[in-house]
Design an enzyme around this catalytic site. Sequence first.
Site, PDB file in Angstrom:
ATOM      1  N   ASP A 136      29.945 -51.528  99.016  1.00 19.00           N
ATOM      2  CA  ASP A 136      30.901 -50.913  99.947  1.00 19.00           C
ATOM      3  C   ASP A 136      32.215 -50.587  99.256  1.00 19.00           C
ATOM      4  O   ASP A 136      32.764 -51.424  98.512  1.00 19.00           O
ATOM      5  CB  ASP A 136      31.220 -51.899 101.088  1.00 19.00           C
ATOM      6  CG  ASP A 136      30.382 -51.654 102.326  1.00 19.00           C
ATOM      7  OD1 ASP A 136      29.811 -50.557 102.455  1.00 19.00           O
ATOM      8  OD2 ASP A 136      30.310 -52.581 103.158  1.00 19.00           O
ATOM      9  N   GLU A 167      32.583 -45.456 104.955  1.00 12.63           N
ATOM     10  CA  GLU A 167      32.555 -45.253 106.404  1.00 12.63           C
ATOM     11  C   GLU A 167      33.166 -43.901 106.763  1.00 12.63           C
ATOM     12  O   GLU A 167      34.203 -43.531 106.216  1.00 12.63           O
ATOM     13  CB  GLU A 167      33.322 -46.391 107.095  1.00 12.63           C
ATOM     14  CG  GLU A 167      32.670 -47.742 106.854  1.00 12.63           C
ATOM     15  CD  GLU A 167      33.345 -48.897 107.593  1.00 12.63           C
ATOM     16  OE1 GLU A 167      34.298 -48.666 108.352  1.00 12.63           O
ATOM     17  OE2 GLU A 167      32.898 -50.049 107.382  1.00 12.63           O
ATOM     18  N   GLU A 233      25.369 -47.981 112.752  1.00 13.55           N
ATOM     19  CA  GLU A 233      25.654 -49.319 113.289  1.00 13.55           C
ATOM     20  C   GLU A 233      26.013 -49.217 114.766  1.00 13.55           C
ATOM     21  O   GLU A 233      26.897 -48.432 115.152  1.00 13.55           O
ATOM     22  CB  GLU A 233      26.816 -49.969 112.499  1.00 13.55           C
ATOM     23  CG  GLU A 233      27.178 -51.352 113.038  1.00 13.55           C
ATOM     24  CD  GLU A 233      28.042 -52.180 112.094  1.00 13.55           C
ATOM     25  OE1 GLU A 233      28.313 -51.736 110.959  1.00 13.55           O
ATOM     26  OE2 GLU A 233      28.445 -53.289 112.511  1.00 13.55           O
TER      27      GLU A 233
HETATM   28  O1  KIV Z   1      29.571 -54.752 105.335  1.00 11.56           O
HETATM   29  C1  KIV Z   1      28.441 -54.821 105.837  1.00 11.56           C
HETATM   30  O2  KIV Z   1      27.790 -55.889 105.842  1.00 11.56           O
HETATM   31  C2  KIV Z   1      27.866 -53.627 106.420  1.00 11.56           C
HETATM   32  C3  KIV Z   1      26.580 -53.762 107.173  1.00 11.56           C
HETATM   33  C4  KIV Z   1      26.817 -54.427 108.455  1.00 11.56           C
HETATM   34  C5  KIV Z   1      25.891 -52.460 107.328  1.00 11.56           C
HETATM   35  O3  KIV Z   1      28.420 -52.573 106.310  1.00 11.56           O
END
Ligand code: KIV
Length: 316
Positions: A136, A167, A233
């Site tokens: 991420d 995102e 989500e």
């Molecule tokens: O940060 C995370 O764990 C996520 C998942 C919930 C998809 O983005």
Amino acid sequence: SCAVFFSSITSFLFFSKLVILVSNSSNLFSLSHITNPEGAAPASSSNPPLFNARRMRVQHIARAKAEGIPLTMLTAYDALTAPILEAAGVDMLLIGDSLGNVILGHSSTLPVTLEDMERATAAVARSTSRVMIVADLPFGTYEDSPEHAFASATRLMKAGAHAVKLEGGEARAHIIAALTAAGIPVCAHLGYTPQSENTLGGPRMQGRGDGADQLRRDSLAVQEAGAFAVVFEMVPAAIATELTQTLSIATIGIGAGPNTDGQVLVWSDMAGYSDWTPSFVHKFGQLGQALHEAASDYVGSVRERSFPGPENYKND
Ligand code: KIV
């Protein structure tokens, strides 16, 4: 002199092999709590690697979608857990910024830094060999410009990620396009996007009513920008099903019903590590309870002096 040369080469090779063997076995001893310190987790006997892939890559994700084979993704944040999840047959490990809540004890993902993500990504990369690692981009490290996004994504890729997740939909399409053009696969994240919890009014379903059209536009925008997959989500199952049928890229759901191309969960929710469980999670284990029992047993054994036992120490 030729014979002497070859015999010294042979003894050098033998000696180096011995040194490698000894250092490997001492590593194995000192890191014995890690399933496989070399990073090559054994393949699961019950869930063999998809397509026999030595490394899951974007083409395998596309092929799974085309062939209707469900994809699995779990979060992972450390070198102790990641190889166990890999050995269980998971296709993708997500270094989620949920690390902020799950590991660092924050109440949201907003405080997570790029350094937090780099460290966790590197730990997962060092301890696995087959899964595709998706990391991420944390809040504040990509939204303002493709240049900023590229600088941040590069750090995660150098730490061992094979793709990044970010995102946003239409508003982030130019960033997805720039990263993809620079050789960085991007997974988009739509629906409830925790980094925007303050504008969304907290964790709540997205894509209902008028929101469905925006979700359609966002999904098409991220696909056209080059994303290889999209996480949905907390969206209604009906819209997730429709978009899974219309999009050519893989859809991965969390709280989005049974018909997405794949599913993702936070690993500790999946394993029943804590009491808190959102309604879309099924606890596939009771890890919290198992750990509680092990730790209670340890405390009791130390108190009653049954640990360490004769097998746990040497007198000389
Ligand atoms: O940060 C995370 O764990 C996520 C998942 C919930 C998809 O983005």
